[in-house]
Design a protein around this motif. Structure first.
Motif, PDB file in Angstrom:
ATOM      1  N   PRO A 187       0.812  -1.219   0.000  1.00  0.00           N
ATOM      2  CA  PRO A 187       0.000   0.000   0.000  1.00  0.00           C
ATOM      3  C   PRO A 187       0.847   1.272   0.000  1.00  0.00           C
ATOM      4  CG  PRO A 187      -0.077  -1.090   2.148  1.00  0.00           C
ATOM      5  CD  PRO A 187       0.596  -2.034   1.208  1.00  0.00           C
ATOM      6  N   SER A 188       0.334   2.256  -0.701  1.00  0.00           N
ATOM      7  CA  SER A 188       0.937   3.584  -0.699  1.00  0.00           C
ATOM      8  C   SER A 188       0.343   4.372   0.467  1.00  0.00           C
ATOM      9  CB  SER A 188       0.652   4.281  -2.025  1.00  0.00           C
ATOM     10  OG  SER A 188       1.195   5.572  -2.042  1.00  0.00           O
ATOM     11  N   ILE A 189       1.198   4.955   1.278  1.00  0.00           N
ATOM     12  CA  ILE A 189       0.772   5.592   2.525  1.00  0.00           C
ATOM     13  C   ILE A 189       1.123   7.076   2.497  1.00  0.00           C
ATOM     14  CG2 ILE A 189       0.999   5.589   5.039  1.00  0.00           C
ATOM     15  CD1 ILE A 189       1.949   2.670   4.823  1.00  0.00           C
ATOM     16  N   VAL A 190       0.157   7.906   2.882  1.00  0.00           N
ATOM     17  CA  VAL A 190       0.413   9.327   3.120  1.00  0.00           C
ATOM     18  C   VAL A 190       0.104   9.611   4.582  1.00  0.00           C
ATOM     19  CG1 VAL A 190      -0.189  11.709   2.544  1.00  0.00           C
ATOM     20  CG2 VAL A 190      -0.152   9.960   0.742  1.00  0.00           C
ATOM     21  N   ILE A 191       1.050  10.240   5.272  1.00  0.00           N
ATOM     22  CA  ILE A 191       0.911  10.551   6.685  1.00  0.00           C
ATOM     23  C   ILE A 191       0.982  12.057   6.860  1.00  0.00           C
ATOM     24  CG2 ILE A 191       1.915  10.279   8.986  1.00  0.00           C
ATOM     25  CD1 ILE A 191       3.264   7.676   7.793  1.00  0.00           C
ATOM     26  N   LEU A 192       0.049  12.603   7.621  1.00  0.00           N
ATOM     27  CA  LEU A 192       0.067  14.019   7.984  1.00  0.00           C
ATOM     28  C   LEU A 192       0.281  14.130   9.481  1.00  0.00           C
ATOM     29  CD1 LEU A 192      -0.489  17.079   7.346  1.00  0.00           C
ATOM     30  CD2 LEU A 192      -2.882  16.582   7.926  1.00  0.00           C
ATOM     31  N   THR A 193       1.285  14.876   9.895  1.00  0.00           N
ATOM     32  CA  THR A 193       1.488  15.100  11.323  1.00  0.00           C
ATOM     33  C   THR A 193       1.303  16.572  11.659  1.00  0.00           C
ATOM     34  OG1 THR A 193       3.902  15.464  11.211  1.00  0.00           O
ATOM     35  CG2 THR A 193       3.127  13.188  11.473  1.00  0.00           C
ATOM     36  N   GLY A 194       0.807  16.803  12.878  1.00  0.00           N
ATOM     37  CA  GLY A 194       0.604  18.155  13.370  1.00  0.00           C
ATOM     38  C   GLY A 194       1.253  18.340  14.725  1.00  0.00           C
ATOM     39  N   ALA A 195       0.908  19.428  15.373  1.00  0.00           N
ATOM     40  CA  ALA A 195       1.585  19.826  16.606  1.00  0.00           C
ATOM     41  C   ALA A 195       1.502  18.774  17.701  1.00  0.00           C
ATOM     42  CB  ALA A 195       0.995  21.147  17.108  1.00  0.00           C
ATOM     43  N   GLY A 196       0.450  17.943  17.670  1.00  0.00           N
ATOM     44  CA  GLY A 196       0.267  16.958  18.727  1.00  0.00           C
ATOM     45  C   GLY A 196       1.395  15.956  18.834  1.00  0.00           C
ATOM     46  N   ILE A 197       2.061  15.628  17.723  1.00  0.00           N
ATOM     47  CA  ILE A 197       3.133  14.633  17.801  1.00  0.00           C
ATOM     48  C   ILE A 197       4.386  15.227  18.435  1.00  0.00           C
ATOM     49  CG2 ILE A 197       4.155  15.020  15.514  1.00  0.00           C
ATOM     50  CD1 ILE A 197       4.422  11.922  15.310  1.00  0.00           C
ATOM     51  N   SER A 198       4.556  16.543  18.327  1.00  0.00           N
ATOM     52  CA  SER A 198       5.729  17.178  18.911  1.00  0.00           C
ATOM     53  C   SER A 198       5.480  17.683  20.332  1.00  0.00           C
ATOM     54  CB  SER A 198       6.199  18.348  18.032  1.00  0.00           C
ATOM     55  OG  SER A 198       6.687  17.880  16.797  1.00  0.00           O
ATOM     56  N   ALA A 199       4.213  17.734  20.742  1.00  0.00           N
ATOM     57  CA  ALA A 199       3.892  18.224  22.081  1.00  0.00           C
ATOM     58  C   ALA A 199       4.562  17.390  23.164  1.00  0.00           C
ATOM     59  CB  ALA A 199       2.376  18.243  22.279  1.00  0.00           C
ATOM     60  N   GLU A 200       4.645  16.065  22.935  1.00  0.00           N
ATOM     61  CA  GLU A 200       5.284  15.201  23.930  1.00  0.00           C
ATOM     62  C   GLU A 200       6.795  15.395  23.994  1.00  0.00           C
ATOM     63  OE1 GLU A 200       3.803  11.070  24.397  1.00  0.00           O
ATOM     64  OE2 GLU A 200       2.593  11.586  22.634  1.00  0.00           O
ATOM     65  N   SER A 201       7.339  16.094  23.005  1.00  0.00           N
ATOM     66  CA  SER A 201       8.761  16.433  23.032  1.00  0.00           C
ATOM     67  C   SER A 201       8.992  17.832  23.603  1.00  0.00           C
ATOM     68  CB  SER A 201       9.349  16.354  21.616  1.00  0.00           C
ATOM     69  OG  SER A 201       9.335  15.017  21.150  1.00  0.00           O
ATOM     70  N   GLY A 247      -7.386  19.580  12.701  1.00  0.00           N
ATOM     71  CA  GLY A 247      -8.433  19.624  11.698  1.00  0.00           C
ATOM     72  C   GLY A 247      -9.021  21.014  11.514  1.00  0.00           C
ATOM     73  N   ASN A 248      -8.327  22.027  12.033  1.00  0.00           N
ATOM     74  CA  ASN A 248      -8.822  23.405  11.948  1.00  0.00           C
ATOM     75  C   ASN A 248      -8.224  24.183  10.784  1.00  0.00           C
ATOM     76  OD1 ASN A 248     -10.564  23.548  14.185  1.00  0.00           O
ATOM     77  ND2 ASN A 248      -8.857  23.770  15.592  1.00  0.00           N
ATOM     78  N   VAL A 249      -7.047  23.773  10.317  1.00  0.00           N
ATOM     79  CA  VAL A 249      -6.290  24.581   9.370  1.00  0.00           C
ATOM     80  C   VAL A 249      -6.338  23.935   7.985  1.00  0.00           C
ATOM     81  CG1 VAL A 249      -4.035  25.583   8.831  1.00  0.00           C
ATOM     82  CG2 VAL A 249      -4.778  25.391  11.220  1.00  0.00           C
ATOM     83  N   GLY A 290      -8.455  19.267   4.786  1.00  0.00           N
ATOM     84  CA  GLY A 290      -9.193  18.640   3.702  1.00  0.00           C
ATOM     85  C   GLY A 290      -8.535  17.401   3.129  1.00  0.00           C
ATOM     86  N   PHE A 291      -7.361  17.037   3.637  1.00  0.00           N
ATOM     87  CA  PHE A 291      -6.652  15.882   3.073  1.00  0.00           C
ATOM     88  C   PHE A 291      -7.438  14.591   3.238  1.00  0.00           C
ATOM     89  CE2 PHE A 291      -2.091  17.797   3.568  1.00  0.00           C
ATOM     90  CZ  PHE A 291      -2.398  18.747   2.616  1.00  0.00           C
ATOM     91  N   PRO A 296     -10.173  14.366  19.875  1.00  0.00           N
ATOM     92  CA  PRO A 296     -10.708  14.270  18.515  1.00  0.00           C
ATOM     93  C   PRO A 296     -10.515  15.582  17.750  1.00  0.00           C
ATOM     94  CG  PRO A 296     -12.272  13.404  20.114  1.00  0.00           C
ATOM     95  CD  PRO A 296     -11.195  14.071  20.896  1.00  0.00           C
ATOM     96  N   SER A 297     -10.177  15.466  16.475  1.00  0.00           N
ATOM     97  CA  SER A 297     -10.015  16.656  15.638  1.00  0.00           C
ATOM     98  C   SER A 297     -11.384  17.152  15.172  1.00  0.00           C
ATOM     99  CB  SER A 297      -9.146  16.333  14.424  1.00  0.00           C
ATOM    100  OG  SER A 297      -9.901  15.559  13.494  1.00  0.00           O
ATOM    101  N   GLN A 298     -11.377  18.293  14.498  1.00  0.00           N
ATOM    102  CA  GLN A 298     -12.619  18.830  13.939  1.00  0.00           C
ATOM    103  C   GLN A 298     -13.159  17.951  12.813  1.00  0.00           C
ATOM    104  OE1 GLN A 298     -14.345  21.687  15.012  1.00  0.00           O
ATOM    105  NE2 GLN A 298     -12.943  21.442  16.727  1.00  0.00           N
ATOM    106  N   THR A 299     -12.285  17.103  12.245  1.00  0.00           N
ATOM    107  CA  THR A 299     -12.699  16.257  11.117  1.00  0.00           C
ATOM    108  C   THR A 299     -12.750  14.774  11.503  1.00  0.00           C
ATOM    109  OG1 THR A 299     -10.382  16.190  10.369  1.00  0.00           O
ATOM    110  CG2 THR A 299     -11.804  17.863   9.388  1.00  0.00           C
ATOM    111  N   VAL A 300     -12.824  14.481  12.790  1.00  0.00           N
ATOM    112  CA  VAL A 300     -12.734  13.088  13.242  1.00  0.00           C
ATOM    113  C   VAL A 300     -13.809  12.201  12.619  1.00  0.00           C
ATOM    114  CG1 VAL A 300     -14.138  13.477  15.317  1.00  0.00           C
ATOM    115  CG2 VAL A 300     -12.445  11.610  15.278  1.00  0.00           C
ATOM    116  N   ASP A 301     -14.987  12.765  12.349  1.00  0.00           N
ATOM    117  CA  ASP A 301     -16.086  11.958  11.797  1.00  0.00           C
ATOM    118  C   ASP A 301     -15.801  11.466  10.382  1.00  0.00           C
ATOM    119  OD1 ASP A 301     -17.472  12.318  14.135  1.00  0.00           O
ATOM    120  OD2 ASP A 301     -18.727  13.940  13.377  1.00  0.00           O
TER     121      ASP A 301
END
Length: 232
Positions: free
Chosen positions: A4-18, A177-179, A184-185, A203-208
């Motif tokens: 499978p071809s995978i696209v990953i989007l990361t935001g501030a939450g992954i760096s918050a723990e750092s 999911g705000n920006v 929209g990805f 949950p993000s704004q687009t979790v549904d």
């Protein structure tokens, strides 16, 4: 067997723990300033010293930060998965690269980079930038942080959209999911039939729009998801 071809989007939450704060963190760098003052072209035009000092502080903070298990797991996925893995981040830190990530697409720019607003040249930013630094190419005193501010167009959108059009799996990690356009990805991925997963503390704004949601810290959810993908 196709991989499978995978696209990953990361935001501030992954760096918050750092230790790198998000927009919503109380007491952090963002809480001390209005977005309009430090993250818009108009704010830079009004008070370049404030903006340069703000990003100097963010750059120093990011320079000291250490990747967490979430960053490490994504680097492992890039190294071990036999299909395509495009890692897109809204973050301007270098934690994905520090963890061993390869070919990270920084759609909102990088703290480690400086940009000439006159000729468009980019170069490695010093840890402490000064207002009116000269561009090494055109010599004009028009250096600025290489950050996509509100009202500006994110970088690498053609490449990101092309990858989403071919995606079999789309994962969003630590995003609000705000920006837009990043919010929209998931819709673009769903349109081509990709499996979608969100990993988030809240949950993000687009979790549904995601068929699979994995609440929790990125340092816990991401390694488990990567194991599932690699063993799938």
């Amino acid at each position: 067997m196709t991989h499978p071809s995978i696209v990953i989007l990361t935001g501030a939450g992954i760096s918050a723990e750092s230790g790198l704060g998000t927009f919503r963190d109380e007491g952090g760098l963002w809480a001390q300033h209005r977005i309009e003052d430090v993250a818009t072209p108009e704010g830079f035009a009004r008070n370049p010293t404030l903006v340069v000092d703000f990003y100097n502080a963010r750059r120093a903070q990011a320079h000291e930060a250490v990747p967490n298990a979430g960053h490490a797991a994504l680097a492992r996925l890039q190294a071990e998965h036999k299909g395509e893995v495009l890692l897109v981040t809204q973050n301007v830190d270098s934690l994905h690269e520090k963890a061993g990530g390869s070919d990270v697409v920084h759609m909102h720019g990088e703290l480690a980079s400086a940009l000439c607003s006159n000729c468009g040249h980019r170069w490695t930013a010093p840890l402490h930038m000064e207002v009116g630094e000269a561009c090494p190419t055109c010599a004009q005193p028009t250096a600025r942080p290489d950050i996509v501010w509100f009202g500006e167009i994110p970088y690498h959108m053609e490449r990101i959209e092309a990858a989403l059009a071919q995606a079999d799996i789309f994962a969003a990690i630590g995003t609000s999911g705000n920006v837009y356009p990043a919010a929209g990805f998931v819709q673009m991925a769903r349109y081509v039939g990709a499996r979608t997963v969100e990993m988030n503390l809240d949950p993000s704004q687009t979790v549904d729009l995601f068929e699979d949601t994995r609440p929790g810290k990125a340092s816990e959810t991401v390694p488990q998801w990567v194991d599932d993908v690699l063993n799938g």
